[in-house]
Design a protein around this motif. Structure first.
Motif, mmCIF file in Angstrom:
data_model
loop_
_atom_site.group_PDB
_atom_site.id
_atom_site.type_symbol
_atom_site.label_atom_id
_atom_site.label_comp_id
_atom_site.label_asym_id
_atom_site.label_seq_id
_atom_site.Cartn_x
_atom_site.Cartn_y
_atom_site.Cartn_z
ATOM 1 N N ALA A 269 0.834 -1.206 0.000
ATOM 2 C CA ALA A 269 0.000 0.000 0.000
ATOM 3 C C ALA A 269 0.866 1.253 0.000
ATOM 4 O O ALA A 269 0.535 2.227 -0.684
ATOM 5 N N VAL A 270 1.970 1.238 0.728
ATOM 6 C CA VAL A 270 2.878 2.393 0.748
ATOM 7 C C VAL A 270 3.470 2.607 -0.645
ATOM 8 O O VAL A 270 3.508 3.734 -1.147
ATOM 9 N N PHE A 271 3.917 1.544 -1.287
ATOM 10 C CA PHE A 271 4.459 1.672 -2.637
ATOM 11 C C PHE A 271 3.394 2.164 -3.612
ATOM 12 O O PHE A 271 3.679 2.960 -4.506
ATOM 13 N N ASP A 272 2.179 1.709 -3.434
ATOM 14 C CA ASP A 272 1.086 2.142 -4.299
ATOM 15 C C ASP A 272 0.812 3.639 -4.144
ATOM 16 O O ASP A 272 0.586 4.342 -5.124
ATOM 17 N N VAL A 273 0.859 4.131 -2.915
ATOM 18 C CA VAL A 273 0.644 5.559 -2.671
ATOM 19 C C VAL A 273 1.747 6.381 -3.327
ATOM 20 O O VAL A 273 1.476 7.405 -3.976
ATOM 21 N N PHE A 274 3.005 5.951 -3.201
ATOM 22 C CA PHE A 274 4.099 6.688 -3.829
ATOM 23 C C PHE A 274 3.994 6.655 -5.348
ATOM 24 O O PHE A 274 4.250 7.664 -6.017
ATOM 25 N N ALA A 275 3.605 5.522 -5.913
ATOM 26 C CA ALA A 275 3.458 5.431 -7.364
ATOM 27 C C ALA A 275 2.334 6.338 -7.853
ATOM 28 O O ALA A 275 2.475 7.007 -8.888
ATOM 29 N N GLU A 276 1.234 6.391 -7.131
ATOM 30 C CA GLU A 276 0.135 7.257 -7.520
ATOM 31 C C GLU A 276 0.518 8.730 -7.404
ATOM 32 O O GLU A 276 0.176 9.537 -8.267
ATOM 33 N N ALA A 277 1.265 9.083 -6.364
ATOM 34 C CA ALA A 277 1.710 10.469 -6.207
ATOM 35 C C ALA A 277 2.654 10.862 -7.337
ATOM 36 O O ALA A 277 2.574 11.986 -7.860
ATOM 37 N N GLN A 278 3.510 9.962 -7.736
ATOM 38 C CA GLN A 278 4.425 10.257 -8.838
ATOM 39 C C GLN A 278 3.659 10.412 -10.152
ATOM 40 O O GLN A 278 3.961 11.294 -10.960
ATOM 41 N N GLU A 279 2.652 9.601 -10.356
ATOM 42 C CA GLU A 279 1.819 9.707 -11.552
ATOM 43 C C GLU A 279 1.071 11.044 -11.572
ATOM 44 O O GLU A 279 0.990 11.703 -12.617
ATOM 45 N N MET A 280 0.561 11.465 -10.418
ATOM 46 C CA MET A 280 -0.128 12.748 -10.342
ATOM 47 C C MET A 280 0.842 13.914 -10.579
ATOM 48 O O MET A 280 0.486 14.914 -11.215
ATOM 49 N N ALA A 281 2.074 13.795 -10.092
ATOM 50 C CA ALA A 281 3.070 14.836 -10.318
ATOM 51 C C ALA A 281 3.426 14.935 -11.795
ATOM 52 O O ALA A 281 3.582 16.037 -12.332
ATOM 53 N N ARG A 282 3.534 13.803 -12.464
ATOM 54 C CA ARG A 282 3.806 13.828 -13.909
ATOM 55 C C ARG A 282 2.662 14.487 -14.676
ATOM 56 O O ARG A 282 2.895 15.265 -15.599
ATOM 57 N N ALA A 283 1.432 14.170 -14.284
ATOM 58 C CA ALA A 283 0.270 14.773 -14.947
ATOM 59 C C ALA A 283 0.227 16.279 -14.714
ATOM 60 O O ALA A 283 -0.075 17.052 -15.633
ATOM 61 N N ALA A 284 0.551 16.710 -13.502
ATOM 62 C CA ALA A 284 0.563 18.149 -13.213
ATOM 63 C C ALA A 284 1.674 18.842 -13.985
ATOM 64 O O ALA A 284 1.481 19.948 -14.505
ATOM 65 N N HIS A 285 2.824 18.203 -14.096
ATOM 66 C CA HIS A 285 3.927 18.805 -14.846
ATOM 67 C C HIS A 285 3.597 18.871 -16.339
ATOM 68 O O HIS A 285 3.998 19.806 -17.019
ATOM 69 N N LYS A 286 2.877 17.882 -16.812
ATOM 70 C CA LYS A 286 2.471 17.892 -18.225
ATOM 71 C C LYS A 286 1.482 19.015 -18.488
ATOM 72 O O LYS A 286 1.518 19.661 -19.534
ATOM 73 N N ARG A 287 0.610 19.270 -17.536
ATOM 74 C CA ARG A 287 -0.398 20.314 -17.699
ATOM 75 C C ARG A 287 0.197 21.705 -17.507
ATOM 76 O O ARG A 287 -0.172 22.649 -18.212
ATOM 77 N N TYR A 288 1.093 21.871 -16.545
ATOM 78 C CA TYR A 288 1.727 23.156 -16.252
ATOM 79 C C TYR A 288 3.259 22.967 -16.312
ATOM 80 O O TYR A 288 3.915 22.870 -15.280
#
Length: 50
Positions: A26-45
């Protein structure tokens, strides 16, 4: 002398081991999801620093 067998005194170790593995996953899943969200935010802005 106790009437209980030795196996009755000790609970099975597998459920606690599985619980630890679930928590680590679950901890690894949370970090992977946070990294995916950061990539999406960087792609948008792309030019925002922070």
């Amino acid at each position: 002398m106790s009437t209980f067998s030795i196996r009755a005194l000790h609970g099975p170790a597998f459920p606690s081991f599985a619980r630890v593995l679930f928590f680590i996953g679950a901890v690894f899943d949370v970090f992977a999801e946070a990294q995916e969200m950061a990539r999406a935010a960087h792609k948008r802005y792309p030019f925002v620093e922070g």
